[in-house]
Design an enzyme around this catalytic site. Structure first.
Site, PDB file in Angstrom:
ATOM      1  N   THR A 124       8.926 -17.963 -34.316  1.00  0.00           N
ATOM      2  CA  THR A 124      10.387 -18.062 -34.409  1.00  0.00           C
ATOM      3  C   THR A 124      11.005 -17.552 -33.112  1.00  0.00           C
ATOM      4  O   THR A 124      10.838 -16.370 -32.788  1.00  0.00           O
ATOM      5  CB  THR A 124      10.906 -17.163 -35.568  1.00  0.00           C
ATOM      6  N   ASP A 206       9.575   1.237  10.668  1.00  0.00           N
ATOM      7  CA  ASP A 206       9.475   2.227   9.587  1.00  0.00           C
ATOM      8  C   ASP A 206       9.635   3.637  10.171  1.00  0.00           C
ATOM      9  O   ASP A 206       8.685   4.395  10.267  1.00  0.00           O
ATOM     10  CB  ASP A 206       8.088   2.042   8.925  1.00  0.00           C
TER      11      ASP A 206
HETATM   12  C1  SPV Z   1       4.713   3.097   2.850  1.00  0.00           C
HETATM   13  O1  SPV Z   1       4.328   2.192   2.103  1.00  0.00           O
HETATM   14  O2  SPV Z   1       5.775   3.055   3.472  1.00  0.00           O
HETATM   15  C2  SPV Z   1       3.906   4.301   3.002  1.00  0.00           C
HETATM   16  C3  SPV Z   1       2.456   4.229   2.778  1.00  0.00           C
HETATM   17  O3  SPV Z   1       4.447   5.329   3.366  1.00  0.00           O
HETATM   18  S1  SPV Z   1       1.771   3.944   4.322  1.00  0.00           S
HETATM   19  O4  SPV Z   1       2.379   2.788   4.912  1.00  0.00           O
HETATM   20  O5  SPV Z   1       0.338   3.752   4.120  1.00  0.00           O
HETATM   21  O6  SPV Z   1       2.014   5.137   5.157  1.00  0.00           O
HETATM   22 MG    MG Z   2       6.420   5.098   4.006  1.00  0.00          MG
END
Ligand code: SPV
Ligand code: MG
Length: 433
Positions: A124, A206
């Site tokens: 259903t 990053d």
């Molecule tokens: C991320 O994914 O940003 C991390 C893990 O900090 S690493 O890239 O392995 O440092």
């Molecule tokens: Mg990181």
């Protein structure tokens, strides 16, 4: 008396369940197995009500002679203990991941000499059932229901598996991918919002350049369309004075954990290791940051996990273990140990040594470079959470790049089309309310 068995993993009884139970009563004594929490989590969603409550709502239907707890999604134990003559189920399990459960039931019926024991009734799925389903999903997505689930999962799963997500779409992949491997269903338990992949998705390095407001925007996009718990990669956590505020915000949003790494100054990604200049924070400053974060919390659900960069920066195992003790002492709810070696030996050694001094504090690992070790092996070493931190981004980028190259080379889309997912399938991922 003839026994008819049905397994339920629902939090709400609707007309579909009542139809099924009515039908079951025609065959004999009705026994319902309520799927345990950990079995439910392994194949479906997190229960929104307790096992006791789920048992109670089945008993209250008045159509059931006996209720038991089914501890595994497969029925082998049920057949060995209950010896059902019939198993009744909606026909929705003929396709998709539930197919293997159906196969398991058929095998068990044959094994026990009941080849005609399968009763399948039309599933259903009307507007009302859809509404109930959506309501349960919405409840799971609410901050107060989502936040504490990481802690719960650590006790329910042999190892918690988190997948990197950086958008609503990748969140849906983490939420909805279910596979059957060797006759068992499996899915991701949680999501990791990586600084590396969140930055990469924005075409940025990053280096904590993508700021917290932007990271929160990403979290919000993911939360909007998912229910699973979220672990945020909190980089260094920034200034202590800022970390306090950010912890409060994340906790309120329903994030389950933040992982902060013991680096200071301009942060670079750990996978660069000592190829770039990176400074490890002092134990004194980092423990003060952990304490400040813990003091800011308003619940005991949110986790502050301390990430140790000693192995990344070639500072040695003793330094890593010394920091682990100090961070736990300062209140860290978990320890993440990272490595960029291809072999997992140093991670396993750390886990073993840490477990000698601390049996319970959760350990988090990120097997990016040491990718041949399995989740089982990591769990045996003492790890509780395994994060697949960047594989989605690394698979999507080359796929998109090769599509761009093909379009340019062929001056049309024909050649690449066979590699592309039909848009209809992508749309199927997306829920409409
Ligand atoms: C991320 O994914 O940003 C991390 C893990 O900090 S690493 O890239 O392995 O440092
Ligand atoms: Mg990181």
């Amino acid at each position: 008396m003839t026994k008819v068995y049905a397994c339920f993993c629902t939090d709400v009884i609707h007309e579909g369940h009542m139809n099924l139970l009515q039908e079951a009563t025609r065959y004999g004594q009705v026994i319902v197995g309520v799927l345990s929490d950990s079995a439910t989590v392994s194949y479906d969603r997190f229960p929104t009500v307790s096992l006791e409550e789920r048992i109670r709502i089945i008993e209250e239907t008045g159509l059931v002679d006996q209720v038991i707890v089914q501890k595994d999604v497969l029925y082998d134990d049920v057949f060995d203990s209950i010896h059902p003559d019939f198993v009744i189920h909606g026909d929705n399990w003929k396709q998709g991941p539930m197919e293997i459960i159906r196969k398991n039931v058929i095998e068990n019926l044959l094994r026990t000499g009941k080849p005609d024991g399968l009763i399948e009734i039309p599933y259903t799925y009307n507007e009302n059932v859809k509404k109930i389903d959506n309501r349960m999903r919405e409840k799971l997505a609410m901050p107060e229901f989502r936040r504490g689930r990481l802690r719960q999962l650590i006790h329910m799963r042999p190892v918690v598996k988190a997948l990197e997500v950086h958008s609503g779409l990748t969140g849906l992949i983490a939420e909805k991918t279910v596979v059957d491997v060797d006759g068992r269903l499996d899915q991701f338990d949680a999501m990791w919002i990586s600084s590396l992949c969140d930055s990469t998705a924005k075409g940025k390095p990053d280096i904590e350049l993508v700021d917290m407001s932007s990271r929160i925007r990403t979290i919000d996009d993911v939360m909007d369309v998912t229910t699973k718990p979220i672990i945020l990669d909190g980089d260094t956590g920034g200034l202590i004075e800022h970390f306090r505020y950010n912890v409060r915000t994340l906790e309120r949003m329903g994030v389950s954990a933040v992982i902060i790494e013991d680096k200071t100054g301009l942060k670079k990604n750990s996978l660069f290791g000592t190829e770039v200049e990176q400074t490890q924070d002092s134990i004194e400053n980092f423990t003060a940051k952990i304490k400040a974060g813990k003091e800011a919390l308003r619940t005991d659900e949110f986790m502050i996990i301390a990430r140790i960069e000693s192995l990344i920066l070639d500072r040695g195992m003793d330094d890593a273990l010394k920091r682990a003790s100090a961070y736990v002492e300062a209140g860290a709810d978990g320890i993440m140990i990272h490595s960029r070696k291809e072999s997992a030996d140093e991670i396993v050694l750390f886990c073993n040594e840490f477990r000698k001094m601390d049996r319970y504090t959760p350990i988090v690992v990120v097997p990016t470079s040491f990718h041949s070790i399995t989740e089982d092996e990591l769990a045996k070493a003492g790890a509780n959470i395994v994060i697949y931190a960047n594989q989605l981004t690394r698979s999507a980028f080359p796929a998109m790049q090769s599509t761009a190259i093909s379009l340019l080379k062929n001056h049309r889309a024909l050649e690449i089309d066979s590699q592309l997912m039909p848009f209809k399938e992508i749309i199927n991922l997306i829920d409409e309310f």
